[in-house]
Every structure is written in structure tokens, then in C-alpha cells.
Design an enzyme around this catalytic site. Sequence first.
Site, PDB file in Angstrom:
ATOM      1  N   LEU A  64       0.824  -1.216   0.000  1.00  0.00           N
ATOM      2  CA  LEU A  64       0.000   0.000   0.000  1.00  0.00           C
ATOM      3  C   LEU A  64       0.858   1.266   0.000  1.00  0.00           C
ATOM      4  O   LEU A  64       2.047   1.217   0.303  1.00  0.00           O
ATOM      5  CB  LEU A  64      -0.911  -0.051   1.238  1.00  0.00           C
ATOM      6  CG  LEU A  64      -1.962  -1.178   1.186  1.00  0.00           C
ATOM      7  CD1 LEU A  64      -2.513  -1.491   2.573  1.00  0.00           C
ATOM      8  CD2 LEU A  64      -3.091  -0.811   0.222  1.00  0.00           C
ATOM      9  N   PRO A  65       0.237   2.426  -0.318  1.00  0.00           N
ATOM     10  CA  PRO A  65       1.031   3.653  -0.505  1.00  0.00           C
ATOM     11  C   PRO A  65       1.735   4.219   0.726  1.00  0.00           C
ATOM     12  O   PRO A  65       2.840   4.745   0.591  1.00  0.00           O
ATOM     13  CB  PRO A  65      -0.005   4.666  -1.010  1.00  0.00           C
ATOM     14  CG  PRO A  65      -1.112   3.849  -1.576  1.00  0.00           C
ATOM     15  CD  PRO A  65      -1.152   2.592  -0.750  1.00  0.00           C
ATOM     16  N   THR A  93       6.424   0.484   1.788  1.00  0.00           N
ATOM     17  CA  THR A  93       7.451   1.302   2.437  1.00  0.00           C
ATOM     18  C   THR A  93       6.725   2.322   3.304  1.00  0.00           C
ATOM     19  O   THR A  93       5.998   3.178   2.778  1.00  0.00           O
ATOM     20  CB  THR A  93       8.304   2.054   1.394  1.00  0.00           C
ATOM     21  OG1 THR A  93       8.897   1.096   0.525  1.00  0.00           O
ATOM     22  CG2 THR A  93       9.401   2.860   2.067  1.00  0.00           C
ATOM     23  N   LYS A 168      15.534  -0.287   4.877  1.00  0.00           N
ATOM     24  CA  LYS A 168      15.108   0.287   3.591  1.00  0.00           C
ATOM     25  C   LYS A 168      15.418   1.792   3.517  1.00  0.00           C
ATOM     26  O   LYS A 168      15.997   2.263   2.538  1.00  0.00           O
ATOM     27  CB  LYS A 168      13.597   0.032   3.435  1.00  0.00           C
ATOM     28  CG  LYS A 168      12.906   0.819   2.376  1.00  0.00           C
ATOM     29  CD  LYS A 168      12.895   0.133   1.052  1.00  0.00           C
ATOM     30  CE  LYS A 168      12.308   1.038  -0.017  1.00  0.00           C
ATOM     31  NZ  LYS A 168      12.506   0.549  -1.349  1.00  0.00           N
ATOM     32  N   LYS A 243       9.741  10.375  -1.247  1.00  0.00           N
ATOM     33  CA  LYS A 243       8.970   9.735  -0.161  1.00  0.00           C
ATOM     34  C   LYS A 243       9.921   9.046   0.825  1.00  0.00           C
ATOM     35  O   LYS A 243       9.827   9.228   2.035  1.00  0.00           O
ATOM     36  CB  LYS A 243       8.002   8.707  -0.759  1.00  0.00           C
ATOM     37  CG  LYS A 243       7.334   7.838   0.295  1.00  0.00           C
ATOM     38  CD  LYS A 243       6.557   6.675  -0.289  1.00  0.00           C
ATOM     39  CE  LYS A 243       6.153   5.728   0.840  1.00  0.00           C
ATOM     40  NZ  LYS A 243       5.360   4.591   0.411  1.00  0.00           N
TER      41      LYS A 243
HETATM   42  P1  NAD Z   1       0.660   2.163  -6.480  1.00  0.00           P
HETATM   43  O1  NAD Z   1       0.105   3.492  -6.174  1.00  0.00           O
HETATM   44  O2  NAD Z   1       0.855   1.750  -7.909  1.00  0.00           O
HETATM   45  O3  NAD Z   1      -0.233   1.019  -5.774  1.00  0.00           O
HETATM   46  C1  NAD Z   1      -0.865   1.160  -4.538  1.00  0.00           C
HETATM   47  C2  NAD Z   1      -2.229   0.495  -4.672  1.00  0.00           C
HETATM   48  O4  NAD Z   1      -2.878   0.526  -3.398  1.00  0.00           O
HETATM   49  C3  NAD Z   1      -3.155   1.208  -5.671  1.00  0.00           C
HETATM   50  O5  NAD Z   1      -3.594   0.286  -6.652  1.00  0.00           O
HETATM   51  C4  NAD Z   1      -4.298   1.711  -4.799  1.00  0.00           C
HETATM   52  O6  NAD Z   1      -5.560   1.677  -5.447  1.00  0.00           O
HETATM   53  C5  NAD Z   1      -4.243   0.727  -3.649  1.00  0.00           C
HETATM   54  N1  NAD Z   1      -4.882   1.211  -2.424  1.00  0.00           N
HETATM   55  C6  NAD Z   1      -4.759   2.433  -1.829  1.00  0.00           C
HETATM   56  N2  NAD Z   1      -5.485   2.467  -0.693  1.00  0.00           N
HETATM   57  C7  NAD Z   1      -6.063   1.245  -0.576  1.00  0.00           C
HETATM   58  C8  NAD Z   1      -6.922   0.667   0.395  1.00  0.00           C
HETATM   59  N3  NAD Z   1      -7.347   1.353   1.456  1.00  0.00           N
HETATM   60  N4  NAD Z   1      -7.331  -0.602   0.199  1.00  0.00           N
HETATM   61  C9  NAD Z   1      -6.921  -1.314  -0.877  1.00  0.00           C
HETATM   62  N5  NAD Z   1      -6.114  -0.814  -1.827  1.00  0.00           N
HETATM   63  C10 NAD Z   1      -5.679   0.447  -1.670  1.00  0.00           C
HETATM   64  O7  NAD Z   1       2.056   2.069  -5.678  1.00  0.00           O
HETATM   65  P2  NAD Z   1       3.253   1.040  -5.906  1.00  0.00           P
HETATM   66  O8  NAD Z   1       4.244   1.647  -6.831  1.00  0.00           O
HETATM   67  O9  NAD Z   1       2.702  -0.308  -6.180  1.00  0.00           O
HETATM   68  O10 NAD Z   1       3.904   1.078  -4.460  1.00  0.00           O
HETATM   69  C11 NAD Z   1       3.358   0.361  -3.349  1.00  0.00           C
HETATM   70  C12 NAD Z   1       4.346   0.423  -2.201  1.00  0.00           C
HETATM   71  O11 NAD Z   1       5.598  -0.125  -2.611  1.00  0.00           O
HETATM   72  C13 NAD Z   1       4.644   1.847  -1.717  1.00  0.00           C
HETATM   73  O12 NAD Z   1       4.729   1.826  -0.305  1.00  0.00           O
HETATM   74  C14 NAD Z   1       5.981   2.164  -2.369  1.00  0.00           C
HETATM   75  O13 NAD Z   1       6.719   3.127  -1.650  1.00  0.00           O
HETATM   76  C15 NAD Z   1       6.645   0.802  -2.355  1.00  0.00           C
HETATM   77  N6  NAD Z   1       7.701   0.609  -3.371  1.00  0.00           N
HETATM   78  C16 NAD Z   1       7.476   0.953  -4.672  1.00  0.00           C
HETATM   79  C17 NAD Z   1       8.477   0.742  -5.624  1.00  0.00           C
HETATM   80  C18 NAD Z   1       8.251   1.111  -7.068  1.00  0.00           C
HETATM   81  O14 NAD Z   1       9.239   1.099  -7.841  1.00  0.00           O
HETATM   82  N7  NAD Z   1       7.027   1.396  -7.504  1.00  0.00           N
HETATM   83  C19 NAD Z   1       9.695   0.189  -5.237  1.00  0.00           C
HETATM   84  C20 NAD Z   1       9.890  -0.185  -3.905  1.00  0.00           C
HETATM   85  C21 NAD Z   1       8.879   0.033  -2.977  1.00  0.00           C
END
Ligand code: NAD
Length: 290
Positions: A64-65, A93, A168, A243
Site C-alpha cells: 500500500l502507498p 514502504t 530500507k 517519499k
Molecule cells: P501504487 O500506487 O501503484 O499502488 C498502490 C495500490 O494501493 C493502488 O492500486 C491503490 O488503489 C491501492 N490502495 C490504496 N489504498 C487502498 C486501500 N485502502 N485498500 C486497498 N487498496 C488500496 O504504488 P506502488 O508503486 O505499487 O507502491 C506500493 C508500495 O511499494 C509503496 O509503499 C511504495 O513506496 C513501495 N515501493 C514501490 C516501488 C516502485 O518502484 N514502484 C519500489 C519499492 C517500494
Amino acid sequence: MKIAFIGLGNMGGGMAANLVKAGHDVRAFDLSEGARSAAEAAGCTTFTSASEACSDAQAVVSMLPNGGIVKSVYENDVFGTAPKGAVFLDCSTIDVATAKSVIEAATSQGYDMVDAPVSGGIAAANGGTLTFMVGGTDEAFTRAEPILQAMGKAVIHAGDAGAGQTAKICNNMLLAITMIGTAEAMKMAEKLGLDPQKFYEISSQSSGYNWSLNAYTPLPGVGVESPADNGYAGGFATPLMVKDLRLAMEAAETADAAVPLGSRAAALYEDFLGAGNDALDFSAIIKTYD
Ligand code: NAD
């Protein structure tokens, strides 16, 4: 194993698909209908609420975000809904304090839980080659490890609850510092008349070698292939670096840790993001030296 998966975005979508490929019965939920359809196509069973997805699960994985959302999803939809004895893995994260408090609340309700943030971007999530840094008890780690193995290439037990998030943010603060340092040195060499490729050849085999230079060279056409060669698209987006640096600065303050370089790197990345570079990879910060 019956695994609920909450948060099927850029990262979670591929991770849930890899759990299906490993033979798990994945019960998926995301607020976005599009994300749910994609998960369905990848072989997950989808639900219209997190609590329904969790109600019969032996394990819950979340991606999740941010910390506020993680806390509210676990408090409102997971605790008391998932069967007693289930194991929870939060791969998002988030800030160290929230990670610790959610794990403490889970433990007090009879669940095992780990924080298991990842290194590696969307390609690694899709390819099942993420690195997981895990915080939690030995028992929680032992239960989480085989689930994480199905989504990654390395699973490391960092320590107690919150240790995964600590690893991390410290790692990414170091990454920000080395990227800025690499950019600065490459641009200075160029301005002094040295061919950047020659600088790369020398420094990548000398005491200046580091991941940002050797494995992610931030200048197009120099060193290894990287997002720089693709107009700084893809890779690790600048808003995600910002972030992580905000989380790092928050954590440094709570621990009274001295971070003069980390805070300077955080400020430079804030400025870079504020200048409208949110669509660019974090290595594009080298453009500010032009
Ligand atoms: P994203 O925004 O693509 O995905 C997050 C998902 O969570 C979305 O589909 C959103 O609809 C869903 N969501 C939000 N609130 C919700 C709720 N209450 N119930 C159910 N679903 C909900 O983000 P991402 O890129 O997939 O990143 C997710 C996590 O991974 C973050 O914490 C980010 O910091 C971490 N991360 C991302 C990357 C990257 O390269 N994208 C790399 C390492 C870590």
C-alpha cells in the site's frame, strides 16, 4: 495456501501474480476496479472489500502507498477478520513508528506479523526478483519467508519489528547520496575537459566505484545501460525517492541521528521534484548540474 493480497498497484499486481504462479490461492483486493480486473486475469480471486478477502486467509500480504493507509486497513479490515493465528506481511514502504505499532497491535491480537519492504522496482516485482528486508520475531520470519521467496530472489531477516523499514530508508538515503555524488563528480570531470566515458572507466575501477556509477550510470551513452539511456523514463521514480527520504529524515529525528549529507540530499531531491520532475527517474538529478 490461502493468501489475501491487499494493494494491487504497480508493485502489488506483479507480486500477487507470482504468488498465483507458485500455486497459492490468492484472494485479492484493491480500491481500484482496474487493478482488481488485472489481478483476476492473473489468476487471483477478487473481492470488493479487504475484509472479505481476509476472512478465510492463512496469510495476508499488503502493498500500500503509506503508513496511514496500512494502519487503517489492518485496524478496520484485517484484525478480527482474518482467522486467529494468521500471519501478516506488510511489504509497503512506511515509517518505522507505524510499522512497529501495527505489528505490536497484531501481536496483541494473536497474529504473527512482519514488516517486509522491498528493494527493486516494478520489473523486479513482475519478475519475482525483489529483495525483501524483514523485521519481526524469529517465528514470524520463519512463517513469512516461504511466502516472500515466491516473490523475490533474496529474503533477509533484518531484526525485530520495524528493522525492515529501518534498513530500507537507510539504504535509500545512502543511494540518494551516492547518486548525487556520482552526478557531481561526472559533471565536474566533464567541465574540466575529461571524457565522461573515460571518467566512468577509471572511477568504476577505482576507489570511487559505487552502485550509482557502476550499475546505474546517470549519463546517457556512458557506462552501463540505465534509465538515462531511455530519457530517464522508468526505473525508480523521483517521487518515490522523495517519499523515502522524507521517511528517512523523520526517522533520523526520532533517533537523534546526525544526517548532514542525508538532509542535504533530501533537500536537493525536494527541489528537483518541486521543479516538475515527477515523471523522471531519480538519476535525472544529474540534469541540475548542466
Ligand atoms: P501504487 O500506487 O501503484 O499502488 C498502490 C495500490 O494501493 C493502488 O492500486 C491503490 O488503489 C491501492 N490502495 C490504496 N489504498 C487502498 C486501500 N485502502 N485498500 C486497498 N487498496 C488500496 O504504488 P506502488 O508503486 O505499487 O507502491 C506500493 C508500495 O511499494 C509503496 O509503499 C511504495 O513506496 C513501495 N515501493 C514501490 C516501488 C516502485 O518502484 N514502484 C519500489 C519499492 C517500494
